[in-house]
Design a protein around this motif. Sequence first.
Motif, PDB file in Angstrom:
ATOM      1  N   LEU A   1      36.389  79.721  31.024  1.00 35.41           N
ATOM      2  CA  LEU A   1      35.666  81.211  30.671  1.00 35.41           C
ATOM      3  C   LEU A   1      36.899  81.252  30.973  1.00 35.41           C
ATOM      4  O   LEU A   1      37.176  82.275  31.923  1.00 35.41           O
ATOM      5  CB  LEU A   1      34.411  80.488  31.175  1.00 35.41           C
ATOM      6  N   PRO A   2      37.653  81.376  29.650  1.00 34.17           N
ATOM      7  CA  PRO A   2      39.108  82.393  30.200  1.00 34.17           C
ATOM      8  C   PRO A   2      38.849  83.963  30.000  1.00 34.17           C
ATOM      9  O   PRO A   2      37.795  84.070  30.088  1.00 34.17           O
ATOM     10  CB  PRO A   2      39.967  82.572  28.663  1.00 34.17           C
ATOM     11  N   TYR A   3      39.309  84.724  31.337  1.00 38.17           N
ATOM     12  CA  TYR A   3      39.204  85.496  32.038  1.00 38.17           C
ATOM     13  C   TYR A   3      38.953  87.115  30.630  1.00 38.17           C
ATOM     14  O   TYR A   3      37.816  87.714  30.265  1.00 38.17           O
ATOM     15  CB  TYR A   3      40.097  86.850  32.517  1.00 38.17           C
ATOM     16  N   ASP A   4      39.511  86.982  29.838  1.00 39.21           N
ATOM     17  CA  ASP A   4      39.205  88.118  29.027  1.00 39.21           C
ATOM     18  C   ASP A   4      38.313  87.523  27.486  1.00 39.21           C
ATOM     19  O   ASP A   4      37.497  88.630  26.386  1.00 39.21           O
ATOM     20  CB  ASP A   4      40.433  88.028  27.205  1.00 39.21           C
ATOM     21  N   ARG A   5      37.450  86.259  27.354  1.00 39.94           N
ATOM     22  CA  ARG A   5      36.143  85.783  26.973  1.00 39.94           C
ATOM     23  C   ARG A   5      35.564  86.448  27.566  1.00 39.94           C
ATOM     24  O   ARG A   5      34.052  86.799  27.381  1.00 39.94           O
ATOM     25  CB  ARG A   5      36.354  84.579  26.970  1.00 39.94           C
ATOM     26  N   LEU A   6      35.441  86.222  29.454  1.00 36.33           N
ATOM     27  CA  LEU A   6      34.398  86.488  30.092  1.00 36.33           C
ATOM     28  C   LEU A   6      34.322  88.307  29.901  1.00 36.33           C
ATOM     29  O   LEU A   6      32.507  88.673  30.201  1.00 36.33           O
ATOM     30  CB  LEU A   6      34.380  87.020  31.424  1.00 36.33           C
ATOM     31  N   LEU A   7      35.125  89.200  29.282  1.00 32.78           N
ATOM     32  CA  LEU A   7      34.731  90.470  29.493  1.00 32.78           C
ATOM     33  C   LEU A   7      34.322  90.881  28.219  1.00 32.78           C
ATOM     34  O   LEU A   7      33.517  91.569  27.671  1.00 32.78           O
ATOM     35  CB  LEU A   7      36.549  91.146  29.690  1.00 32.78           C
ATOM     36  N   HIS A   8      34.623  89.811  27.088  1.00 35.66           N
ATOM     37  CA  HIS A   8      34.439  90.346  25.327  1.00 35.66           C
ATOM     38  C   HIS A   8      32.309  89.771  25.440  1.00 35.66           C
ATOM     39  O   HIS A   8      32.091  90.541  24.907  1.00 35.66           O
ATOM     40  CB  HIS A   8      34.465  88.920  24.854  1.00 35.66           C
TER      41      HIS A   8
ATOM     42  N   ALA B   1      43.970  92.983  30.676  1.00 38.07           N
ATOM     43  CA  ALA B   1      43.321  92.291  29.527  1.00 38.07           C
ATOM     44  C   ALA B   1      42.406  93.237  29.593  1.00 38.07           C
ATOM     45  O   ALA B   1      41.337  93.468  28.179  1.00 38.07           O
ATOM     46  CB  ALA B   1      43.218  90.570  30.693  1.00 38.07           C
ATOM     47  N   ALA B   2      41.071  93.993  30.231  1.00 35.30           N
ATOM     48  CA  ALA B   2      40.429  95.336  30.221  1.00 35.30           C
ATOM     49  C   ALA B   2      40.410  96.363  29.719  1.00 35.30           C
ATOM     50  O   ALA B   2      39.847  96.381  28.233  1.00 35.30           O
ATOM     51  CB  ALA B   2      39.681  95.265  31.418  1.00 35.30           C
ATOM     52  N   ARG B   3      42.321  96.246  29.365  1.00 34.58           N
ATOM     53  CA  ARG B   3      42.299  97.328  28.591  1.00 34.58           C
ATOM     54  C   ARG B   3      41.779  96.541  27.195  1.00 34.58           C
ATOM     55  O   ARG B   3      41.025  97.957  25.860  1.00 34.58           O
ATOM     56  CB  ARG B   3      43.367  98.338  28.555  1.00 34.58           C
ATOM     57  N   THR B   4      42.410  95.208  26.922  1.00 35.14           N
ATOM     58  CA  THR B   4      42.125  95.464  25.348  1.00 35.14           C
ATOM     59  C   THR B   4      41.076  94.974  24.688  1.00 35.14           C
ATOM     60  O   THR B   4      40.460  95.854  23.983  1.00 35.14           O
ATOM     61  CB  THR B   4      42.710  94.235  25.351  1.00 35.14           C
ATOM     62  N   ALA B   5      40.109  94.271  26.230  1.00 37.60           N
ATOM     63  CA  ALA B   5      39.047  94.724  25.811  1.00 37.60           C
ATOM     64  C   ALA B   5      38.025  95.456  24.940  1.00 37.60           C
ATOM     65  O   ALA B   5      37.352  95.837  25.049  1.00 37.60           O
ATOM     66  CB  ALA B   5      38.110  93.350  27.142  1.00 37.60           C
ATOM     67  N   LEU B   6      38.065  96.445  25.996  1.00 35.71           N
ATOM     68  CA  LEU B   6      37.672  97.618  26.388  1.00 35.71           C
ATOM     69  C   LEU B   6      38.043  98.192  24.787  1.00 35.71           C
ATOM     70  O   LEU B   6      37.177  99.232  23.413  1.00 35.71           O
ATOM     71  CB  LEU B   6      37.698  99.204  27.094  1.00 35.71           C
ATOM     72  N   ASP B   7      39.311  97.970  23.781  1.00 31.13           N
ATOM     73  CA  ASP B   7      39.222  99.697  22.937  1.00 31.13           C
ATOM     74  C   ASP B   7      39.169  97.914  21.355  1.00 31.13           C
ATOM     75  O   ASP B   7      38.597  98.844  20.769  1.00 31.13           O
ATOM     76  CB  ASP B   7      41.313  98.267  22.372  1.00 31.13           C
ATOM     77  N   ARG B   8      39.674  96.390  21.365  1.00 28.49           N
ATOM     78  CA  ARG B   8      37.984  95.695  20.772  1.00 28.49           C
ATOM     79  C   ARG B   8      36.852  96.568  20.870  1.00 28.49           C
ATOM     80  O   ARG B   8      35.742  95.865  19.232  1.00 28.49           O
ATOM     81  CB  ARG B   8      38.247  93.972  20.840  1.00 28.49           C
TER      82      ARG B   8
END
Length: 222
Positions: free
Chosen positions: A98-105, A141-148
């Motif tokens: 479970l990659p970090y970016d997927r967890l944040l998604h 990564a978190a900033r990208t997840a929030l923007d998405r």
Amino acid sequence: MRRKSLIDLIKTVSLGIAIGAAIMLQPMRAHAADIRTTIVAGGCFWCVEADFEPVEGIIDVVSGFAGGNVANPSYRAVVAGGTGHLEVVQITYDAEILPYDRLLHLFLRAIDPTDAQGQFCDRGPSYASAIFVENATERAAARTALDRAAAALGRPVVTALRDAAPFYPAEAYHQDYYLSDEIILTRFGPRRKSVAYTMYRDACGRDDRLRALWGAETPFAK
């Protein structure tokens, strides 16, 4: 001849043992675990714990508090206000699975990131949503997840990005609340904690809001 036969037998047995060991170790080499922890705040920690514990790659989820200025706070102190803490969960996970970016998604689709006043029926600063980051890589990564998430919703999101902070586990009473068969007294009379949790989640409107906000993108609405 006899000595040579014995040596050949020993070699054959040794080779068999080596091959067997290699076969047994193969699955371990095929998956080298990358164990990490992260802290997120998504309102009621019972709900975030219940959502994430079944997710593949999650190793453990612990309910607790972070972000405040009081060491080892009690649940009552946090919800009463003044400690600065948020209700959070500490998630231990295997980033190979479970990659970090997927967890944040997943996390952002388990909450309402547009709500600045709390989460669902739980109101106040201690129920605000947040992502605690350890370093510049996690922050990006978190900033990208929030923007998405904002792009997917077509509106601003207010979930905070916060620096890593000490984590304080909540009392044992709160851990795995959604699974517990312990009997407690509710306003509807004695109930198992697991039943009380389901009643609370339904009454709070968490899943209705998730469906309204995210539609099919939320994997957690019951």
